[in-house]
Design a protein around this motif. Structure first.
Motif, PDB file in Angstrom:
ATOM      1  N   SER A 168       0.729  -1.090   0.037  1.00  0.00           N
ATOM      2  CA  SER A 168      -0.377   0.443  -0.228  1.00  0.00           C
ATOM      3  C   SER A 168       0.981   1.578  -0.071  1.00  0.00           C
ATOM      4  O   SER A 168       2.114   1.345   0.627  1.00  0.00           O
ATOM      5  CB  SER A 168      -1.301   0.346   0.850  1.00  0.00           C
ATOM      6  N   ALA A 169       0.479   2.646  -0.525  1.00  0.00           N
ATOM      7  CA  ALA A 169       1.256   3.272  -0.812  1.00  0.00           C
ATOM      8  C   ALA A 169       0.849   4.407   0.717  1.00  0.00           C
ATOM      9  O   ALA A 169       2.618   4.581   1.185  1.00  0.00           O
ATOM     10  CB  ALA A 169       0.042   4.853  -1.861  1.00  0.00           C
ATOM     11  N   LYS A 170       0.242   4.059   1.851  1.00  0.00           N
ATOM     12  CA  LYS A 170       0.011   4.082   2.730  1.00  0.00           C
ATOM     13  C   LYS A 170       0.452   2.869   3.937  1.00  0.00           C
ATOM     14  O   LYS A 170      -0.241   2.144   3.934  1.00  0.00           O
ATOM     15  CB  LYS A 170      -1.586   4.905   3.238  1.00  0.00           C
ATOM     16  N   VAL A 222       5.806  -2.245  -5.991  1.00  0.00           N
ATOM     17  CA  VAL A 222       5.165  -1.555  -6.663  1.00  0.00           C
ATOM     18  C   VAL A 222       3.458  -1.220  -5.717  1.00  0.00           C
ATOM     19  O   VAL A 222       3.542  -1.511  -4.797  1.00  0.00           O
ATOM     20  CB  VAL A 222       3.567  -2.484  -7.863  1.00  0.00           C
ATOM     21  N   THR A 223       3.584  -0.365  -5.862  1.00  0.00           N
ATOM     22  CA  THR A 223       2.576   0.575  -4.355  1.00  0.00           C
ATOM     23  C   THR A 223       0.883   0.624  -5.149  1.00  0.00           C
ATOM     24  O   THR A 223       1.011   1.682  -5.944  1.00  0.00           O
ATOM     25  CB  THR A 223       2.568   1.613  -3.781  1.00  0.00           C
ATOM     26  N   TYR A 224       0.412   0.754  -4.213  1.00  0.00           N
ATOM     27  CA  TYR A 224      -1.256   0.297  -5.122  1.00  0.00           C
ATOM     28  C   TYR A 224      -2.200   1.798  -3.699  1.00  0.00           C
ATOM     29  O   TYR A 224      -1.693   1.450  -2.833  1.00  0.00           O
ATOM     30  CB  TYR A 224      -2.323  -0.877  -5.095  1.00  0.00           C
ATOM     31  N   PRO A 225      -2.824   2.426  -4.459  1.00  0.00           N
ATOM     32  CA  PRO A 225      -4.041   3.282  -3.534  1.00  0.00           C
ATOM     33  C   PRO A 225      -4.533   2.465  -1.435  1.00  0.00           C
ATOM     34  O   PRO A 225      -4.941   0.895  -2.257  1.00  0.00           O
ATOM     35  CB  PRO A 225      -4.561   3.734  -3.696  1.00  0.00           C
ATOM     36  N   TYR A 226      -4.453   3.182  -0.925  1.00  0.00           N
ATOM     37  CA  TYR A 226      -4.944   2.009   0.255  1.00  0.00           C
ATOM     38  C   TYR A 226      -6.534   1.502  -0.299  1.00  0.00           C
ATOM     39  O   TYR A 226      -6.298   0.831   0.339  1.00  0.00           O
ATOM     40  CB  TYR A 226      -4.999   3.001   1.317  1.00  0.00           C
ATOM     41  N   ALA A 227      -6.914   2.340  -1.277  1.00  0.00           N
ATOM     42  CA  ALA A 227      -8.487   2.065  -1.159  1.00  0.00           C
ATOM     43  C   ALA A 227      -8.082   0.835  -1.544  1.00  0.00           C
ATOM     44  O   ALA A 227      -9.078  -0.306  -1.809  1.00  0.00           O
ATOM     45  CB  ALA A 227      -8.926   3.193  -2.106  1.00  0.00           C
ATOM     46  N   ASP A 228      -7.241   0.167  -3.033  1.00  0.00           N
ATOM     47  CA  ASP A 228      -7.152  -0.903  -3.578  1.00  0.00           C
ATOM     48  C   ASP A 228      -7.103  -2.408  -2.386  1.00  0.00           C
ATOM     49  O   ASP A 228      -6.987  -3.437  -2.790  1.00  0.00           O
ATOM     50  CB  ASP A 228      -5.652  -1.122  -4.082  1.00  0.00           C
ATOM     51  N   PHE A 229      -6.618  -1.990  -1.195  1.00  0.00           N
ATOM     52  CA  PHE A 229      -6.444  -2.419   0.080  1.00  0.00           C
ATOM     53  C   PHE A 229      -8.026  -2.603   0.662  1.00  0.00           C
ATOM     54  O   PHE A 229      -8.039  -3.651   2.350  1.00  0.00           O
ATOM     55  CB  PHE A 229      -5.042  -3.048   0.934  1.00  0.00           C
ATOM     56  N   GLY A 230      -8.946  -2.478   0.410  1.00  0.00           N
ATOM     57  CA  GLY A 230     -10.090  -2.232   1.575  1.00  0.00           C
ATOM     58  C   GLY A 230     -10.415  -3.943   1.128  1.00  0.00           C
ATOM     59  O   GLY A 230     -10.753  -4.570   0.284  1.00  0.00           O
ATOM     60  N   LEU A 231     -10.938  -3.944   2.417  1.00  0.00           N
ATOM     61  CA  LEU A 231     -11.729  -5.810   2.860  1.00  0.00           C
ATOM     62  C   LEU A 231     -13.210  -5.973   2.098  1.00  0.00           C
ATOM     63  O   LEU A 231     -13.288  -6.612   1.341  1.00  0.00           O
ATOM     64  CB  LEU A 231     -12.351  -5.517   4.342  1.00  0.00           C
TER      65      LEU A 231
END
Length: 854
Positions: free
Chosen positions: A87-89, A112-121
């Motif tokens: 995650s980027a965050k 590779v960093t993805y936006p934190y929203a892409d790691f949403g449960l």
């Protein structure tokens, strides 16, 4: 970073593994790709990775890791991913980890960093449900798909599930393995696999956990650590340790409970410390060490606040006590046998940095004044400039008294007294609170301006304070020639005079200057300590291990535990084993043994009445094995444990609306995991499987599951301990005959109508469930129990069962006939006949019985 040093060899720089594309061999274009997705939050790591060679998605349940992410470093060492997704965050520990990973010249995976929203449960769950699973029929319903996925992957590990979502997004974007196919072809997932480490990985984060999850599994035979799955839900709780650990160190011992080890070197390392402290002659040393361990504080949290300059006075006190106590522990341990590995590591690992930190804090921090003023203050002779300002500050009282005397000489004679006060800049915040509450009367545009603009910088400094006279009513009455009125507070007028202005220019804001200079000293001291933070983390690691092992030795002494022996053979032997919790609650506990050899008695079926102790015995065996594999002594007279690679259970299913699975489906998932994943070195505990559905179906599934194990080669059959009330399983001969099968029961005795539990395990089978006796003990009405026995007997013998909607039994019919006959025999002409008494004695009681039955 120390964790990543393990990716390289020793002084020669030899790699422990060969990452893709190094050692002179370029990576081939068609070589398989490995993509790893990871999240680290609040001391937990969740990860998964996809291997394009076999299209398998591997996952690791959420696991505690330390600040240097040792566990993640070991996973990267074993997996060698080409791509790392995160995650980027992210937390600082992950940022430092990736920076250190990028500095490795021999192995540089793409990050590779993805936006934190892409790691949403929820987003991740939706991506998982929408994933391309070719082995599932296209027409499968969403509910059925969820049921299947819940048996393949743990939905109780949120970090891991979130990494799965990000990984699936990356797979779809990069079209891993299907780059040359048509765009309609999706990346397949052919298998889900729970991943565990292949080699031992010592981590410094050991947090005591009250609840150990129940399904422990290793991926391969050479695995050292075992993985936990929360699917099964049995409480394997060594609660005998509860309250024995130092509370501040609990965050550093959980990995012992979350990852029991097969590494005999680790187990022997722990056992030798426990044996040392269980010796009565070492009790004084143990008491000394425990008193020092009580002062060890939460070092990671403390250093984190220090890095943010949020350190409080209590933090400095806690750090000083921690370092001083660590030095005391080191000095004590240096007099102990250095042949014990942990003692040697403490003697060497508690470096001279601790003494340096302790001495610096002692020389600089004035704890008494800091506590009194609730701020960081330094001792004299640390900074001459600060000492000078403090000296001037201390002499202000007498000096201001002299200035006030001179000011009074120039004031009107009606003013009886005056004083010069000093209000530092920091008091502005205090005044604002009074402005808000209305307790301070403000007169003059300057103060009103401050009320509306909190950021306005306004130094009050030195003021002349005089009492308010009765004649001073209106604002005009406050004017005094040669003085500038400032404000009114508590019937005193405050002015600024020429002398107070000169004092402001001469002395300035001494209070703020002193605080600023002391803050600068504190910053330097913090930097000095943070530079040596690795020594403090080392203290926490070793102190936590020492504290945990001393707690285990205390439990061993207090509760009469024995040191288990470990063997390379596929066997488990426990003599007179006890349940570590129940024996503390029960005044009399009956010990039972357990024996499972390599070729005989590996599948044990226990029958017996309810409440006879079957479930307790299953948990007792599981706990003894579990405790042995974390290095603890065990509640038994003797124990010899083979290196079990996993403990699978089917016990106490916990329903949850969020999971969307029935109790029976949860039971099936647990059973499927045990059947598909257990090996010849596993321990399988099954309690009452099959009772959540139709009796015939449940019995059939149970029989087929046991037969599956019995038909395997002996070397592939796990240690199976099964408790059931399906007596037909044995009476109908549903199981194949095998030397691997052993039948056990818990002994009971019947004394009249009373059932007595003896809780003694013996060979044989139970022919009766004694349900009626247990129902009576539970307080069910006697008539209800009797009717149950009647129906059971009719069902067993195949006779018809009549419903009882109204009183219709032969006894009741005879009673009715008797009452009618007595009534017909009455001589109604007889004057001495008492018809009322007859009705009361004969008819009314019987009518009441009929009413009750209706």
């Amino acid at each position: 970073m120390a964790a990543l040093e393990g990716l390289r060899g020793g002084g020669g720089g030899e790699l422990l593994f060969d990452p893709p594309g190094i050692n002179g061999d370029e990576e081939e274009e068609d070589s398989p790709a490995v993509l790893l997705s990871v999240l680290a939050q609040h001391g937990q790591v969740g990860l998964c990775f996809y291997h394009s060679e076999d299209s398998t998605l591997h996952y690791m349940i959420d696991t505690p890791d330390n600040h240097e992410l040792h566990l993640l470093a070991r996973v990267i060492q074993e997996v060698s991913p080409n791509l790392i997704i995160t995650s980027a965050k992210q937390e600082r520990c992950m940022t430092l980890f990736l920076q250190q990973l990028g500095s490795n010249p021999d192995y540089k995976p793409e990050v590779v960093t993805y936006p934190y929203a892409d790691f949403g449960l929820e987003v991740s769950k939706q991506r998982l449900f929408a994933a391309y699973l070719p082995f599932l029929p296209p027409s499968i319903s969403e509910r059925d798909k969820m049921s299947y996925l819940s048996s393949c992957i743990s939905f109780e590990s949120p970090l891991m599930l979130r990494t799965v979502g990000a990984l699936l997004k990356c797979l779809d974007r990069r079209r891993v393995g299907v780059e040359l196919e048509d765009s309609s072809v999706r990346v397949p997932i052919l298998q889900f696999n729970a991943y565990t480490l292949k080699v031992s990985c010592r981590s410094s984060s050991r947090k005591f956990t009250h609840q150990c999850t129940s399904c422990i599994r290793a991926k391969k035979k050479d695995s050292v650590f075992m993985e936990y799955s929360t699917a099964a839900g049995v409480n394997l709780v060594p609660g005998c340790y509860e309250g024995l650990y130092k509370k501040s160190l609990l965050s550093s011992v959980s990995q012992w409970f979350l990852r029991p080890t097969q590494d005999t070197a680790v187990l022997h390392r722990r056992q030798e410390v426990i044996r040392f402290f269980t010796s009565p002659q070492n009790s004084d040393v143990q008491s000394t060490l425990q008193s020092s361990l009580r002062n060890i504080r939460n070092i990671p949290s403390l250093l984190h606040r220090m890095s943010l300059s949020h350190t409080k006075v209590t933090d400095w006190q806690g750090l000083y006590k921690t370092v001083y106590s660590a030095v005391c522990i080191r000095d004590t341990v240096r007099h102990l046998p250095q042949s014990i590995e942990l003692f040697h590591e403490i003697s060497e690992g508690f470096s001279d940095d601790l003494h340096h930190i302790s001495s610096v804090i002692s020389r600089v921090v004035d704890f008494e004044t800091s506590v009194a003023e609730n701020r960081f203050t330094i001792k004299p002779n640390v900074d001459p400039a600060i000492d000078e300002k403090k000296r001037r500050m201390m002499g202000l009282s007498d000096f201001l008294t002299d200035v006030a005397r001179r000011e009074l000489e120039h004031l009107d004679a009606c003013i009886p007294s005056c004083c010069v006060i000093y209000i530092p800049l920091v008091t502005i915040t205090y005044l604002f609170s009074y402005l808000a509450s209305g307790r301070l009367q403000c007169i003059g545009g300057g103060i009103h301006t401050v009320r509306h603009h909190v950021e306005f910088s306004f130094q009050i400094g030195f003021l002349l304070s005089v009492p308010r006279l009765p004649s001073m009513v209106e604002r005009e009455d406050f004017e005094i020639e040669g003085l500038e009125f400032m404000f009114l507070s508590e019937d005193r007028l405050h002015y600024r005079s020429q002398r107070t202005k000169e004092l402001d220019n001469l002395l300035g804001d001494l209070h703020c200057d002193i605080r600023d200079m002391e803050t600068a000293v504190m910053t330097q001291l913090q930097n000095t300590i943070l530079e040596r933070s690795s020594s403090l983390y080392r203290v926490l690691d070793l102190a936590a291990e020492l504290d945990c092992l001393m707690a285990m030795s205390s439990a061993s002494q207090e509760y009469g535990y024995a040191s288990p022996k470990f063997t390379s053979h596929r066997m488990i032997t426990v003599k007179q084993g006890r349940h570590p919790l129940l024996e503390l609650c029960s005044p009399v506990f009956v010990a039972n043994s357990f024996q499972s050899s390599e070729s005989q008695g590996r599948v044990k079926i226990i029958t017996g009445p309810n409440s006879s102790g079957k479930s307790i015995y299953l948990k007792q065996v599981g706990l003894i094995v579990f405790m042995a594999l974390i290095g603890s002594d065990v509640p038994a007279k003797e124990a010899e444990i083979g290196l079990v690679d996993g403990i699978f259970t089917r016990m106490q299913s916990r329903e949850s609306v969020s999971v969307g699975l029935s109790t029976f489906m949860i039971d099936l998932n647990q059973m499927a995991q045990a059947i598909n994943s257990s090996t010849g070195n596993s321990l399988v505990l099954i309690d009452e499987f099959g009772k959540g559905t139709n009796t015939v179906d449940g019995l059939s599934l149970l029989a087929s599951s046991i037969s599956h194990w019995l038909r395997k080669a002996p070397m592939d059959v796990p240690h199976v301990l099964l408790a059931t009330n399906f007596h037909s399983l044995l009476q109908l001969g549903l199981l194949p005959s095998s030397v691997l099968l052993s039948l056990l029961t818990l002994e009971t005795a019947v004394d009249g109508d009373e059932l007595v539990f003896l809780y003694q395990l013996k060979e044989g089978i139970c022919h009766s469930s004694y349900a009626a006796n247990i129902a009576t003990l539970a307080g069910l009405p006697v008539t209800l129990v009797q009717r149950g026995v009647e129906v059971s007997e009719l069902y067993r013998t195949g006779r018809p069962i009549k419903l009882i909607d109204k009183a219709s039994s032969d006894e009741q019919a005879n009673r009715c006939r008797s009452v009618v006959e007595k009534f017909l025999n009455l001589d109604l002409e007889d004057k001495d006949l008492d018809l009322q008494s007859f009705m009361k004695e004969e008819f009314l009681p019987f009518a009441g019985e009929l009413l009750d039955h209706s």
